[in-house]
Scaffold this active site. Structure first.
Site: not given
Ligand code: BG6
Length: 494
Positions: A56, A154, A184, A188, A222, A241, A246
């Site tokens: 932008r 997402k 994603h 993996k 995490e 989230d 996931h």
């Molecule tokens: C994302 C979330 O989709 O996945 C994040 O929005 C999170 O909050 C992340 O930290 C974790 O991904 P990975 O691959 O590091 O486990």
């Protein structure tokens, strides 16, 4: 561009433009361009292609190419990479599109008209509220044809209703076959291996049911906090989230029936059946079977860290940064087998794993009657990728039958010496190739939202509040959870 070694790839894709909206954003710089870069230096992008980063800002004021270089360098251990980076960067055009309209997309249209036969892959790396307006403007600009594809990041909305309405907007421009909803986790390596483990081995599938399995635990822990995403995260929380996408996708791969083939429709249908069989919560079960928490100050990675409220600078936030859920898949195979899902920010360490806890042996024949631990299959997704099968083993020596649990280990790094591609590399290649197997269908999304809403609405109805936990710990502790929620600590702490 030169590649370092002779390419082992032979598949040649149709020429394409990948056009990234939010093209100078964090996700694009951290994940999307490094993924394309690695596929390029690995020699997989044998066709002609261009990358367009939509911004932008006025490109003249942008630090885009400096940032890009920094992230590409960070994505590799190789030192002699400058030439590759230079050549890769020369494939990227930074194009200004100040708003989603025909006028706003004038520069993009001009650029695309130079490549009339290329497939246009639009990558929406923006908030999902922008997906509808961007799609509409692309259509009105005549940039979408049968060959086009769209990749959606997402979160796709924040509720069933909003997700459906975003989808309605997008499907005015793209058909379901052209839409790639990315998660994603499905890209993996170890998650992919879950399919191979289950369906390419005879051993496990025979014991993969309520008769043999006591419970299944899926944990994504995490150590990071919310970093620079305060406003996004505060509107989502751990449930939306991480669990909505996931963790539920991992659950699907563990619980689904064997698909007939690996065709996208077959796999997606099996996952859909699992999502539809998830037991919905009510006011009572949400209280007994879910826990939510929020981190306070503490120590993470050896440093003192702030509380969530300090991180987001909003002191009345009720957003959860930890969630633990006990749920059931109400079908024949999984009758009354609890699935424990857990995820949190600012935990003691970063690790993700799936643990399949098998039932005890039917009868203990050993004289000592010492407890025989259950077999466990542990699928470690990160940080190190590993599979362990824990089994009872006799302790050597003449002292009678003494035994202890020992793990058979398969360490990915030891067994496969090559670099593992990042999840985004696999997924972007699948988009280019046109394989939707690892992407979610809207039906899956609807089913996931229905289950998630049975939690959010009942949290609201029951007034369930967050349990505070210190940053750098395993989350809400035994002292609080023992009452009514003992299950939560079962194997949470290692
Ligand atoms: C994302 C979330 O989709 O996945 C994040 O929005 C999170 O909050 C992340 O930290 C974790 O991904 P990975 O691959 O590091 O486990």
């Amino acid at each position: 561009m030169q590649t370092k070694k002779k390419s082992k790839h032979t598949e040649v894709f149709e020429p394409f433009n990948i056009i990234v909206f939010g093209g100078d954003g964090d996700l694009a710089l951290r994940k999307i361009y490094p993924a394309l870069f690695h596929r390029q230096i690995d020699g997989q992008l044998l066709c002609e292609y261009n990358i367009v980063a939509i911004t932008r800002k006025n490109p003249k004021d942008s630090s885009f190419f400096d940032d890009l270089t920094k992230f590409l360098k960070e994505s590799t251990n190789e030192l002699d990479i400058d030439k590759d980076i230079h050549e890769f960067s020369s494939k990227i055009q930074l194009i200004e599109a100040p708003e989603a309209s025909v006028e706003g997309y004038k520069n993009l249209s001009e650029y695309a008209s130079k490549y009339p036969n290329y497939q246009n892959i639009f990558y929406f790396s923006t908030p999902s509220s922008a997906f509808g307006p961007i799609s509409k403007a692309l259509k009105e600009s005549g940039l979408v044809n049968k060959k086009s594809k769209v990749v959606l990041e997402k979160p796709l909305g924040y509720s069933l209703e909003s997700s459906k309405s975003i989808n309605e907007e997008i499907t005015k421009t793209f058909t379901e076959q052209q839409i790639y909803r990315i998660d994603h986790y499905l890209g993996k390596e170890t998650v992919q291996n879950l399919m191979v483990l289950r369906f390419a081995n005879n051993l496990f599938e025979r014991a993969w049911d309520s008769e043999h399995i006591d419970n299944i635990q899926i944990t994504v822990s995490e150590s990071l906090g919310v970093e620079k995403r305060a406003s996004y995260y505060d509107n989502s929380g751990a449930l939306l989230d991480m669990v909505q996408n996931h963790l539920l996708q991992l659950l699907c791969l563990v619980a689904m029936e064997p698909p007939h083939t690996l065709e996208a429709e077959e796999v997606r249908n099996e996952k859909l059946k699992v999502l539809r069989a998830l037991r919905l919560f009510n006011k009572k079960t949400v209280q007994s079977d879910t826990v939510k928490g929020q981190y306070t100050r503490g120590f993470a990675n050896g440093k003192e860290v702030q509380s969530y409220l300090e991180d987001i600078e909003k002191f009345n936030s009720k957003t959860e940064t930890f969630v633990a859920i006990k749920t059931y898949v109400d079908n024949w195979r999984w009758k009354e087998v609890p699935f424990y899902l857990r995820t949190g920010k600012r935990m003691l360490k970063r690790y993700s794993e799936i643990v399949i806890n098998f039932k005890e042996v039917r009868h203990n024949i050993f004289p000592s009657k010492e407890k025989l631990n259950n077999n466990k299959l542990i699928i470690r997704l990160q940080p190190e990728e590993r599979i362990e099968l824990v089994q009872m083993t006799k302790i050597p020596g003449p002292g009678g039958y003494r035994y202890k649990p020992i793990a058979l280990k398969l360490d990915y790094l030891d067994s496969f010496k090559e670099r593992f591609p990042e999840a985004y590399e696999r997924l972007i290649i699948d988009v280019i190739r046109g394989n939707q197997t690892l992407f979610m269908s809207q039906n899956e999304l609807d089913a996931a939202w229905t289950w998630i809403e049975s939690i959010t609405s009942n949290w609201k109805a029951s007034g369930q509040t967050n349990i505070l936990y210190e940053a750098g710990t395993w989350g809400p502790g035994d002292d609080i959870l023992d009452e009514g929620s003992t299950w939560i600590t079962k194997t949470w702490k290692e």
